[in-house]
Design an enzyme around this catalytic site. Structure first.
Site, mmCIF file in Angstrom:
data_model
loop_
_atom_site.group_PDB
_atom_site.id
_atom_site.type_symbol
_atom_site.label_atom_id
_atom_site.label_comp_id
_atom_site.label_asym_id
_atom_site.label_seq_id
_atom_site.Cartn_x
_atom_site.Cartn_y
_atom_site.Cartn_z
ATOM 1 N N ASP A 179 -4.645 5.236 12.394
ATOM 2 C CA ASP A 179 -5.285 3.936 12.183
ATOM 3 C C ASP A 179 -6.621 4.212 11.481
ATOM 4 O O ASP A 179 -7.618 4.517 12.128
ATOM 5 C CB ASP A 179 -5.494 3.221 13.520
ATOM 6 C CG ASP A 179 -6.201 1.897 13.315
ATOM 7 O OD1 ASP A 179 -6.274 1.115 14.278
ATOM 8 O OD2 ASP A 179 -6.703 1.642 12.204
ATOM 9 N N TYR A 211 -9.070 1.018 19.695
ATOM 10 C CA TYR A 211 -8.712 -0.389 19.459
ATOM 11 C C TYR A 211 -7.994 -0.474 18.124
ATOM 12 O O TYR A 211 -8.454 0.098 17.128
ATOM 13 C CB TYR A 211 -9.978 -1.243 19.433
ATOM 14 C CG TYR A 211 -9.755 -2.709 19.076
ATOM 15 C CD1 TYR A 211 -10.194 -3.222 17.850
ATOM 16 C CD2 TYR A 211 -9.104 -3.578 19.948
ATOM 17 C CE1 TYR A 211 -9.994 -4.554 17.517
ATOM 18 C CE2 TYR A 211 -8.900 -4.918 19.619
ATOM 19 C CZ TYR A 211 -9.355 -5.400 18.396
ATOM 20 O OH TYR A 211 -9.147 -6.719 18.072
ATOM 21 N N LYS A 239 -10.861 -3.215 6.245
ATOM 22 C CA LYS A 239 -12.303 -3.169 6.021
ATOM 23 C C LYS A 239 -12.674 -2.801 4.574
ATOM 24 O O LYS A 239 -12.621 -3.645 3.694
ATOM 25 C CB LYS A 239 -12.930 -2.221 7.051
ATOM 26 C CG LYS A 239 -12.732 -2.740 8.502
ATOM 27 C CD LYS A 239 -13.332 -1.836 9.544
ATOM 28 C CE LYS A 239 -12.904 -2.219 10.925
ATOM 29 N NZ LYS A 239 -13.643 -3.334 11.508
HETATM 30 P P1 KE4 Z 1 -9.004 -6.630 12.266
HETATM 31 O O1 KE4 Z 1 -7.721 -7.323 12.769
HETATM 32 O O2 KE4 Z 1 -10.222 -7.043 13.068
HETATM 33 O O3 KE4 Z 1 -9.197 -6.761 10.765
HETATM 34 O O4 KE4 Z 1 -8.802 -5.053 12.475
HETATM 35 C C1 KE4 Z 1 -8.464 -4.598 13.749
HETATM 36 C C2 KE4 Z 1 -8.854 -3.127 13.862
HETATM 37 C C3 KE4 Z 1 -7.861 -2.170 13.765
HETATM 38 N N1 KE4 Z 1 -8.140 -0.856 13.858
HETATM 39 C C4 KE4 Z 1 -9.417 -0.433 14.045
HETATM 40 C C5 KE4 Z 1 -9.688 1.038 14.162
HETATM 41 C C6 KE4 Z 1 -10.477 -1.373 14.149
HETATM 42 O O5 KE4 Z 1 -11.739 -0.926 14.352
HETATM 43 C C7 KE4 Z 1 -10.192 -2.742 14.045
HETATM 44 C C8 KE4 Z 1 -11.258 -3.811 14.164
HETATM 45 N N2 KE4 Z 1 -12.592 -3.350 14.364
HETATM 46 C C9 KE4 Z 1 -13.498 -4.253 15.034
HETATM 47 C C10 KE4 Z 1 -14.821 -3.539 15.273
HETATM 48 N N3 KE4 Z 1 -14.691 -2.375 16.031
HETATM 49 C C11 KE4 Z 1 -13.670 -5.521 14.279
HETATM 50 C C12 KE4 Z 1 -14.821 -6.374 14.747
HETATM 51 C C13 KE4 Z 1 -14.337 -7.563 15.502
HETATM 52 O O6 KE4 Z 1 -13.390 -7.428 16.314
HETATM 53 O O7 KE4 Z 1 -14.951 -8.629 15.299
#
Ligand code: KE4
Length: 438
Positions: free
Chosen positions: A239, A144, A267
């Site tokens: 990523d 993701y 993060k």
């Molecule tokens: P954000 O747009 O949520 O800040 O980041 C997206 C993203 C991009 N790349 C990786 C590897 C990620 O894990 C994420 C977002 N992670 C999720 C949890 N697996 C965020 C939690 C959520 O969606 O509320």
């Protein structure tokens, strides 16, 4: 464990917020029950609206690597807030965080701050397409990268396939240019390049797949991606939104010794405030506006409060022994869970790398999304609920990773494992024997 206030808040929230939450996974859809409305955190613990205390292994999905309300972070944010909250103009704090990131990740010679991981990956693939003049992006099933249209593709079919929309509202035209392959499958990647090589701008990959549990790259997988990209003139984008400063000080790229062309971060670099970034080779990053023609912008990009929180976090992480402590805590937890399952004869697998871990009710090994989907979701659901009842808060989905912080002491992990021992029994407890008929 009372949850009446959370229940009332959830009912009220659903009246004005879709699903009652501002991000879907928070709604406990995969595990059932009422999401706990959290009131405060300190160290490795959080407290919900009913006053229940939990040892927290979500840590806001990774950012809270120092633990909640870390004094250095609070001090830095208070000092920045006293100066104002945002100017929409350059500030010295942005330079300091950019310099810290470039110093930690040698592959990152220049970096642009954005406000979410989604923005980071969306911008990085736009740059890759501009730099190569090619339209396609290759990603991996189960990885993701945020919710940009072209990356919201449905689960693949086990071989290299063209992406299909993974959500209503994403037109096929937006995913036609996305190629999907199974994680850890270099043959499928080579097949994809054999079919679409001249059109593939980049390979985008989580160096540790933290969105299907915690799936580790097999030896040779990441170096193999580097090799294939070099053979075909495509860019390698790691990523590291989740793994950056989580797996090691220099990210998973340092841990696994692979040099990407571009890296996405998020993060941890925001220390719990909205900040993310993408960066890499100077010749690529100099193509970004305003120096170059590739456009990307953001009102709150580089926000001084987020920069202050991110800087304070990175500075605390530079202390000697940090990553040994994080890796030790995550490994103790993963190994402890594995032993508990083995003692109870439960099919279970747990992994950890750096300060992240994952587990599944599955005999293992889990090397790709197809494997991860064989996780026993019902056992996971029961295990999650039993842990929550015993004051342990893990990710409310079998497709997420878990995170430790520097605030998780050995006694917190020991307390967690005690709770897990009882929770495992509940998770696999035999259905009550039907009363013998008279
Ligand atoms: P954000 O747009 O949520 O800040 O980041 C997206 C993203 C991009 N790349 C990786 C590897 C990620 O894990 C994420 C977002 N992670 C999720 C949890 N697996 C965020 C939690 C959520 O969606 O509320």
């Amino acid at each position: 464990m009372a949850s009446s206030r959370s229940k009332r808040l959830f009912t009220r929230a659903r009246r004005s917020i879709p699903g009652g939450v501002n991000s879907p996974v928070r709604a406990f859809g995969s595990v059932g029950g009422t999401p706990r409305f959290i009131e405060r955190g300190r160290g490795c613990r959080i407290w919900d609206a009913d006053g229940n205390e939990y040892i927290d292994y979500v840590g806001s999905w990774g950012p809270l690597i120092l633990g909640h309300a870390h004094p250095a972070v609070l001090r830095a944010v208070r000092a920045a807030t006293a100066q104002g909250t945002s100017f929409g103009a350059p500030t010295e704090l942005e330079i300091e965080l950019a310099e810290a990131i470039c110093a930690a990740l040698p592959s990152v010679q220049k970096v642009r701050m954005v406000s979410s991981g989604t923005e980071a990956t969306m911008s990085a693939i736009r740059l890759a397409r501009a730099a190569t003049g090619r339209p396609r992006v290759l990603k991996f099933d189960g990885c993701y990268h945020g919710h940009a249209d072209s990356l919201l593709v449905g689960a693949g079919s086990g071989v290299a396939t063209l992406g299909i929309p993974g959500s209503p509202g994403v037109p096929a035209a937006m995913t036609d240019l996305t190629v999907q392959a199974p994680y850890n499958d270099l043959d499928a990647v080579r097949d994809a390049f054999a079919r679409w090589g001249g059109e593939i701008a980049c390979v985008l990959v989580e160096p540790v797949a933290g969105n299907m549990g915690c799936v580790l790259p097999e030896p040779g997988f990441l170096p193999g991606l580097r090799e294939v990209c070099d053979e075909h003139g495509a860019l390698l984008i790691l990523d590291e939104v989740m793994t950056g400063f989580r797996v090691a000080w220099g990210g998973a790229q340092r841990h696994y010794r692979v040099r990407p062309d571009l890296t996405c971060l998020g993060k941890v670099v925001g220390g719990g405030l909205p900040a993310a970034a993408y960066g890499g080779r100077r010749d690529l990053m100099d193509q970004m506006a305003p120096d170059g023609p590739v456009y990307q912008a953001g009102t709150l990009s580089g926000n001084p409060l987020a920069m202050a929180a991110g800087l304070a976090t990175l500075r605390a992480l530079e202390a000697p022994g940090t990553y040994e402590r994080l890796a030790g805590a995550a490994a103790r937890l993963a190994e402890g869970l594995q032993h508990i399952a083995a003692d109870q004869g439960v099919e279970f697998t747990a992994t950890s790398v750096g300060g992240m871990f994952g587990f599944a009710f599955h005999p293992g090994p889990i090397r790709c999304f197809e494997d991860a989907q064989k996780n026993d979701a019902e056992r996971f659901r029961r295990f999650f609920g039993a842990l929550l009842e015993r004051g342990v808060y893990v990710a409310p989905s079998p497709y997420e990773a878990g995170f430790v912080s520097l605030a998780h002491r050995p006694k917190d992990v020991a307390e967690t494992l005690e709770a897990a021992r009882a929770a495992m029994k509940k998770a696999v407890g035999r259905a009550k024997r039907p009363r013998a008929s008279r």
